[in-house]
Design an enzyme around this catalytic site. Structure first.
Site, PDB file in Angstrom:
ATOM      1  N   PRO A  60       0.820  -1.214   0.000  1.00 23.52           N
ATOM      2  CA  PRO A  60       0.000   0.000   0.000  1.00 23.52           C
ATOM      3  C   PRO A  60       0.858   1.270   0.000  1.00 23.52           C
ATOM      4  CG  PRO A  60      -0.663  -1.492   1.773  1.00 23.52           C
ATOM      5  CD  PRO A  60       0.615  -2.011   1.204  1.00 23.52           C
ATOM      6  N   HIS A  61       0.612   2.109  -0.984  1.00 19.80           N
ATOM      7  CA  HIS A  61       1.268   3.412  -1.068  1.00 19.80           C
ATOM      8  C   HIS A  61       0.321   4.349  -1.815  1.00 19.80           C
ATOM      9  CE1 HIS A  61       2.489   1.241  -4.715  1.00 19.80           C
ATOM     10  NE2 HIS A  61       2.659   2.412  -5.294  1.00 19.80           N
ATOM     11  N   PRO A  62       0.467   5.645  -1.623  1.00 19.64           N
ATOM     12  CA  PRO A  62      -0.535   6.581  -2.156  1.00 19.64           C
ATOM     13  C   PRO A  62      -0.344   6.911  -3.634  1.00 19.64           C
ATOM     14  CG  PRO A  62       1.164   7.799  -1.007  1.00 19.64           C
ATOM     15  CD  PRO A  62       1.490   6.328  -0.821  1.00 19.64           C
TER      16      PRO A  62
END
Length: 143
Positions: A60-62
């Protein structure tokens, strides 16, 4: 950006993407690393292209636009209690990233390299006594 031992969580019971996103967000938010906009930004990034990258890893990363809103860079690593299925991939490990620019690219590349050897990853998956130190050793050994 180095992963810190106190940001490694082992035997965590999470059963789906939403629980993973919320857990990662909570750990970042507790530390003042991100704004409230971070949670929808990691969900949006996953919708654009799954962050289940294979070999038991979920990253998960933006979305790019959210990077400017990161207040303090941070990484978290989560070893799930059980392997779960996300987007057709078995997932056991999650590495959440709240990193800027080159730091995010470097971390993504390092993690991809560390998790590229299926035999080594399988050993980590099957380790019933996984510890924070073993995770750090695994990542250091493969980078």
């Amino acid at each position: 950006m180095k992963l810190l031992k106190n940001n490694i969580y082992i035997n965590v019971y999470l059963k789906n993407k939403q629980e993973i996103f919320e857990f990662v967000f909570k750990k970042f938010k507790e530390d003042g690393a991100v704004l409230d906009s971070f949670l929808p930004a990691i969900v949006e990034r996953d919708k654009a292209a799954s962050v289940a990258i294979g070999n038991y890893l979920f990253l998960p990363h933006p979305v790019y636009d959210e990077i400017a809103n990161i207040q303090k860079e941070k990484m978290v690593f989560i070893g799930l209690k059980d392997v779960i299925n996300i987007d057709g991939q078995p997932i056991k490990f999650i590495c959440g990233l709240a990193l800027k620019g080159e730091h995010q690219m470097d971390a993504l590349q390092s993690l991809a390299i560390a998790f590229s050897d299926p035999e080594e990853v399988e050993k980590l998956v099957k380790d019933k006594d996984l510890t924070q130190d073993k995770v750090l050793e695994f990542l250091a050994k493969h980078n």
